[in-house]
Enzyme design. Structure first.
Site, PDB file in Angstrom:
ATOM      1  CG  ASP A 139      -6.164  -1.924  -4.094  1.00  0.00           C
ATOM      2  OD1 ASP A 139      -6.811  -1.733  -3.054  1.00  0.00           O
ATOM      3  OD2 ASP A 139      -4.930  -1.862  -4.156  1.00  0.00           O
ATOM      4  CB  SER A 183      -0.954  -0.046   1.197  1.00  0.00           C
ATOM      5  OG  SER A 183      -1.984   0.876   1.050  1.00  0.00           O
ATOM      6  CG  HIS A 238      -5.191  -2.801   0.119  1.00  0.00           C
ATOM      7  ND1 HIS A 238      -5.097  -2.025  -1.019  1.00  0.00           N
ATOM      8  CD2 HIS A 238      -4.506  -2.126   1.073  1.00  0.00           C
ATOM      9  CE1 HIS A 238      -4.388  -0.935  -0.745  1.00  0.00           C
ATOM     10  NE2 HIS A 238      -4.004  -0.978   0.508  1.00  0.00           N
TER      11      HIS A 238
END
Ligand SMILES: *[C@@H]1O[C@H](CO)[C@@H](O)[C@H](O)[C@H]1NC(C)=O
Ligand SMILES: *[C@@H]1O[C@H](CO)[C@@H](O)[C@H](O)[C@H]1NC(C)=O
Length: 427
Positions: free
Chosen positions: A305, A209, A372
């Site tokens: 995502d 991320s 994610h």
């Protein structure tokens, strides 16, 4: 307009509340891992228990937090002025001279008030960080869970600057905050070099991320710290953020990044020619960053995502009538026209990656899952039930690419064809 960092926090809090019982029983030590996103267990107890049984011995592998020794001297400080930290586990056997680094994620802060809020949390201050974290997925020392990197030196770098390790102190005057991301990055590198990274034979910089974005920002710099004859590569997990319009046509992510760059003086850490050619915040998007990276890069990113769907495509504030409520919490609850919108997002991602596709040393694993980060959980990195493309797990695909067993660019067929997904469901 929605604030992606706050959106993520709200979401995380909701998740934590709902799943706390399960997590506390099965995996209390693992909860810290998810400032942004959860693991992927569904609400199915047998599955959770199964995962717990499988992972119990693995999560027993807790690694201590080390605070940077020279933080005060170098000015490398978290948002609140505390010392940044990392977790280090020594390599063994054939991995003694090899290093895998993983940069923690957790959104960004773009205003004095959101950064002040963050400075009272683990993502902005080491005062609040867990003293131990379990190493799993790409950081696991279990060969069954981490076939290629299990014996390497492993480091998890904690994130506490709020700007993907790219802030600069010049703009902190009067805020009461410390914008020292770039200094933290450099100080962590120097400390790791002194722990043996300076004689690495093989090294992989990774992150998830906002940590995946940091990986891309600092990839070539990482290369320069290491011996010339070392094999050095970078892996960005769920870090390929798009400057995509939301469902109302607002450029939510672009204006958010503009604010982050301005508040924390991020432009200085971005590619100079890029930042001279266009508004600097645009150079914070991976689409621009990867044009200039010379070190081999692998991108792991789900086409749907969940963080990007919830914060870029359908931020809370852009859905006042809640017609997207269920869809943004579970892809299986989307109606056909909503799915068409998500397919549009996937197309934008593939379009943004089209140039990178021609990169001979690059690799990618773009699966059609609603998730994610996928590299630090055994469930998604490498297990009998983890996601696959062409029957390869993410760990196998990344390993094949790192060791040149295969140059890999894998793009999944569009939703709903992939039956191996670990789709998150927050409904
Ligand atoms: C910081 O702000 C003070 C006043 O608030 C000012 O006197 C000083 O010059 C500023 N320093 C920098 C580096 O901008
Ligand atoms: C997929 O890979 C596994 C080993 O990882 C193997 O046992 C299985 O036969 C493969 N399946 C197919 C369809 O190739």
């Amino acid at each position: 307009m929605a604030n992606p960092s706050l959106g993520a926090l709200t979401w995380w809090r909701k998740w934590a509340k709902k799943h706390w019982a399960i997590a506390a029983v099965g995996f209390s030590v693992a909860v810290f891992l998810f400032p942004l996103i959860s693991n992927s267990w569904r609400d199915d107890d047998s599955n959770v228990n199964h995962q717990f049984d499988r992972s119990h011995s693995i999560t027993a592998d807790l690694v201590d937090l080390t605070l940077l020794h020279n933080a005060k001297d170098t000015g490398a400080l978290c948002l609140d002025g505390s010392s940044p930290g990392y977790h280090f586990q020594k390599g063994f056997g054939s991995g003694s001279n090899n290093w895998v680094l993983h940069i923690e994620g957790g959104g960004w802060c773009d205003t004095i008030s959101s950064c002040s809020f963050r400075s009272l949390k683990p993502l902005g201050s080491s005062k609040y960080m867990e003293r131990q974290v379990p190493f799993s997925g790409i950081l696991s020392c279990d060969p069954a869970q981490n076939p290629d990197f299990f014996s390497w030196n492993k480091v998890k770098i904690r994130y506490c600057d709020g700007a993907s390790f790219a802030g600069h102190p010049e703009s902190e005057n009067g805020t009461g905050l410390f914008f020292r991301g770039q200094l933290i990055w450099e100080a962590v590198m120097h400390e790791l070099l002194s722990l043996g990274l300076s004689s690495a034979k093989q090294a992989l910089l990774s992150g998830c991320s906002a940590g995946g974005l940091a990986t891309l920002i600092h990839c070539d710099d990482f290369r320069k710290f290491l011996p010339k004859d070392a094999t050095v590569k970078c892996l960005a997990d769920a870090g390929f953020f798009l400057d995509e319009k939301d469902i109302l046509g607002n450029q939510v992510m672009g204006s958010f990044y503009r604010d982050v760059v301005q508040l924390q003086g991020v432009a200085k850490s971005l590619h100079k020619e890029c930042a001279a050619r266009m508004e600097p915040y645009k150079c914070l998007f991976p689409r621009e960053i990867i044009k200039n990276i010379k070190t081999p890069v692998f991108l792991v990113n789900p086409a749907y995502d969940i963080w990007q769907i919830q914060n870029i495509l359908i931020p809370d504030a852009s859905d006042p009538h809640h017609s997207w409520q269920n869809c943004r919490l579970s892809i299986h609850k989307c109606n056909p026209s909503q799915i068409a919108t998500l397919q549009g997002f996937r197309s934008s991602l593939l379009e943004a990656l089209s140039e990178f596709q021609k990169n001979k040393e690059g690799g990618m694993f773009i699966n059609s899952c609603f998730v994610h980060c996928q590299t630090w959980m055994a469930n998604t990195w490498h297990s009998p039930k983890s996601p696959r493309i062409n029957n390869k797990t993410i760990a196998e695909s990344v390993g094949d690419w790192f060791f040149n067993r295969n140059i890999l660019k894998q793009i999944d067929c569009p939703y709903p064809c992939d039956r191996t997904c670990y789709d998150l469901d927050f409904t």
